[in-house]
Motif scaffolding. Structure first.
Motif, short mmCIF file in Angstrom:
data_model
loop_
_atom_site.label_atom_id
_atom_site.label_comp_id
_atom_site.label_asym_id
_atom_site.label_seq_id
_atom_site.Cartn_x
_atom_site.Cartn_y
_atom_site.Cartn_z
N GLU A 83 31.85 27.35 31.93
CA GLU A 83 33.06 26.82 32.60
C GLU A 83 33.57 27.83 33.64
OE1 GLU A 83 35.01 23.95 31.89
OE2 GLU A 83 33.72 23.14 30.33
N ALA A 84 33.49 29.12 33.30
CA ALA A 84 33.97 30.14 34.25
C ALA A 84 33.07 30.14 35.49
CB ALA A 84 33.99 31.51 33.60
N THR A 85 31.75 29.97 35.27
CA THR A 85 30.81 29.95 36.39
C THR A 85 31.04 28.72 37.26
OG1 THR A 85 29.25 30.85 34.80
CG2 THR A 85 28.36 30.28 36.94
N ARG A 86 31.26 27.58 36.61
CA ARG A 86 31.47 26.33 37.36
C ARG A 86 32.80 26.33 38.11
NH1 ARG A 86 30.30 22.10 32.50
NH2 ARG A 86 28.09 21.74 32.79
N GLY A 87 33.78 27.01 37.54
CA GLY A 87 35.12 27.00 38.14
C GLY A 87 36.06 26.03 37.45
N THR A 88 35.64 25.55 36.27
CA THR A 88 36.47 24.56 35.57
C THR A 88 37.31 25.18 34.44
OG1 THR A 88 34.43 24.04 34.39
CG2 THR A 88 35.16 22.47 36.04
N GLU A 90 39.67 27.43 34.45
CA GLU A 90 41.11 27.49 34.73
C GLU A 90 41.75 26.11 34.65
OE1 GLU A 90 41.66 31.48 37.39
OE2 GLU A 90 41.06 29.67 38.44
N GLN A 91 40.98 25.07 34.97
CA GLN A 91 41.51 23.71 34.85
C GLN A 91 41.79 23.38 33.38
OE1 GLN A 91 42.71 21.24 36.80
NE2 GLN A 91 42.58 22.76 38.42
N LEU A 92 40.90 23.85 32.49
CA LEU A 92 41.14 23.61 31.06
C LEU A 92 42.43 24.31 30.64
CD1 LEU A 92 37.65 23.98 29.31
CD2 LEU A 92 38.73 21.96 30.24
N TYR A 93 42.65 25.48 31.22
CA TYR A 93 43.85 26.25 30.88
C TYR A 93 45.11 25.69 31.53
CZ TYR A 93 42.01 29.87 27.93
OH TYR A 93 41.48 30.53 26.85
N LEU A 254 40.74 35.55 33.68
CA LEU A 254 40.45 34.25 33.09
C LEU A 254 39.39 33.42 33.84
CD1 LEU A 254 41.54 33.04 30.53
CD2 LEU A 254 43.12 31.70 31.89
N GLY A 255 39.58 33.27 35.13
CA GLY A 255 38.64 32.41 35.86
C GLY A 255 37.52 33.18 36.51
N GLN A 256 37.54 34.49 36.37
CA GLN A 256 36.52 35.30 37.06
C GLN A 256 35.18 35.21 36.36
OE1 GLN A 256 37.59 39.37 37.66
NE2 GLN A 256 39.42 38.85 38.81
#
Lengths: 257, 329
Positions: A83-88, A90-93, A254-256
């Protein structure tokens, strides 16, 4: 009710992705079957013929439990990394539903759907080895449910590491052999094994499937120790994950990836 | 209008990896956003915009200060605060590429606790509004970047929150799609939602935002209405055409005296901002130094990009802004 909707949404997502990534699902079935064949042929040609039947049954349950453990214990960590690699991630958070619950729902969905796949693999394995295991659902369902809770707890610990360190693939590769030892070792070997996750669960599932030990045959003590182990690891996993989450938010990680 | 988002003296310091060196990303930052406002959050690269946005969203915790969303502290009452805010943080990367348009919308709604059935009509409305009907069952992977961007915004809209935060909503889009996204953002703003746009796309700010907060070096540099800033600069901007090029000495004197907007390549024309009407005599004095004949002197229209550049480059003196009753923090 809204938490059930979260579980439902994740169940649909996992089902969709299993369908879309069909080659991955097929390759997983082939891999598990190939590993089983390796073990099975080893027992048949190298092992003691007098104990071949018991060993094969032991090995069948151990193999399936190993893959279940791998999925539950590494799954959330993989999800976090992906999820972090995809960029999603932070959206979950950004959801008002806590991220740990979304990930828990995702894991529960993954395990439930994969159990169906594992059932197919188990049938294949049993047909190949002509060793038919016992399926007493009244015993197996609570056993699996409690076991999975403890496994997911360890999964949360791994996920916590993933939140902070991101690159945990090397660790996970080593961990899979530790997980194999955990599911293979019999609980009676040492009292200290009660402290290790999954060992009791794996032993009880093996006894239920190979020797036909039923829900009531295990005794209250065994169930209590199993539940306590699962509860402690689930709680500890969640605590560690929440700590890691706070730390990742403090460090801006978090999103990195 | 009541306050929806409040940043109260927030600061964030990062420690550089592998060293003890610390970098202040945001320092003592405070501003408020009222319900229904459309605010442009601007700043040069490295100004602290992303950190600020992520602190508003509760993805990064401030070292000091507080962020309140709908009166809830984003750190202490995170889940309650998140009921009022949604965001598009990484545009098309915010989506699941192996799921279809509809599946993405349903999944994100599900993660907010909504059943697929309860959001079906809203999904249909958004798909229609965002002109994604023909792509409803298409994998995100197969969509154009513009379509993906529109879907990411639709996902944020589906959350039904009072505030929507958009980080670079037009980044990487072609002119036509950029315009389409801008029109969608205008429609969203007209629905009465609070919209915070972080962008480098100045026409978007000029066109859509009522107010702008410009951050530089982690601090609020300017917090004002876009129209006021435009008016301030517009009334004082002049274009000057000359019969011969400016000398180096004249260029130096002009730069030292005025907030010069820009020189033409051949130095035979330039635009200049005059602080007060009498400054035109000073300008003429500089031109007279080399007996440079003036061919034309006109009031000129100005783009927000020029305003932004002047503000960020510090070409506007503090007293100049204060005299005009504009907040220059």
């Amino acid at each position: 009710m809204y938490l059930l909707n979260v579980v439902g949404a994740n169940l649909r997502k996992v089902a969709i992705e299993m369908r879309r990534y069909l080659p991955n699902t097929i390759s997983m079935i082939v891999t598990i079957y190939a590993i089983f064949l390796m073990f099975f042929l080893g027992i048949k040609f190298i092992g003691n013929p007098s104990s071949a039947e018991a060993n094969t049954q032991y090995m069948i349950v151990t193999t399936v439990m190993w893959f279940l453990t791998l999925m539950a214990m590494q799954g959330i960590g993989w999800e976090i990394t992906t999820e972090a690699t995809r960029g999603t991630l932070e959206q979950l958070y950004m959801s008002p539903v806590p991220a740990w619950f979304i990930l828990f729902a995702r894991m529960l969905a993954t395990i439930l759907l994969n159990l169906v796949v594992y059932a197919v693999i188990l049938l294949l394995i049993m047909a190949t080895s002509s060793q038919w295991l016992r399926f007493d659902l009244l015993t197996l369902l609570p056993l699996f449910f409690i076991s999975i809770l403890g496994m997911i707890g360890v999964g949360f610990m791994v996920a916590g590491l993933a939140l902070i360190f991101k690159q945990i693939q090397a660790f996970l590769q080593i961990a899979q052999f530790i997980f194999l030892a955990m599911v293979a070792v019999p609980i009676g070997l040492s009292p200290y094994l009660e402290l290790v996750p999954v060992v009791r669960a794996s032993s009880m599932i093996r006894e239920a499937m190979t020797s036909g030990v039923s829900l009531f045959d295990f005794g209250a003590n065994a169930w209590l120790l199993l539940s306590l182990n699962a509860f402690v690891y689930f709680s500890l996993g969640l605590l560690i994950y929440k700590w890691a989450e706070t730390r990742a938010m403090n460090l801006g990680l978090l999103g990195q990836y | 209008m009541s306050t929806l988002i409040e940043l109260e003296a927030i600061s964030k310091i990062y420690k550089k990896r592998g060293g003890k060196e610390k970098v202040a990303a945001v320092t003592d930052l405070s501003f408020e956003i009222a319900r229904g406002e459309i605010v442009g959050l601007l700043g040069p690269n490295g100004a602290g915009k992303t950190t600020t946005i992520k602190m508003i969203c509760g993805l990064i915790r401030p070292d000091e200060g507080h962020v309140f969303v709908n009166s809830f502290d984003i750190v202490r009452e995170r889940q309650k605060a998140l009921r009022s805010i949604s965001a598009v943080l990484e545009g098309n990367r915010n989506l699941y590429w192996r799921m279809t348009v509809q599946e993405n919308l349903e999944y994100f709604a599900g993660n907010r606790g909504h059943s697929a059935r309860s959001v079906r009509s809203e999904i249909n409305r958004l798909i229609e509004q965002f002109r994604l009907e023909s792509k409803r069952h298409e994998l995100v992977n197969n969509l154009s970047r513009g379509m993906q961007q529109k879907l990411a915004i639709a996902v944020a809209m589906l959350a039904g929150t009072e505030a929507v935060l958009l980080d670079e909503p037009t980044l990487g889009l072609d002119v036509e799609t950029g315009y389409e996204v801008r029109e969608l953002l205008r429609a969203i703003a007209q629905e009465g939602r609070t919209v915070i746009i972080s962008t480098h796309d100045m026409p978007v700010v000029q066109d859509l935002c009522e107010r702008t907060v410009i951050i530089s070096s982690g601090r609020v540099l300017v917090d004002d209405r876009v129209s006021s800033l435009m008016k301030l600069f517009e009334t004082k901007a002049y274009s000057v055409s000359l019969a011969k090029p400016l000398s180096q000495m004249q260029v130096t004197r002009l730069k030292a005296t005025f907030a010069v907007l820009s020189f033409a390549d051949d130095y035979k024309s330039f635009t200049v901002t005059l602080e007060h009407d009498e400054a035109i005599y000073t300008l003429m004095d500089i031109l007279r130094l080399e007996r440079t004949p003036v061919e034309a002197l006109d009031r000129t229209s100005i783009h927000f990009e020029q305003v932004f550049r002047q503000l960020v480059n510090g070409q506007v003196k503090n007293h100049q802004m204060r005299e005009s009753n504009h907040v220059l923090a």
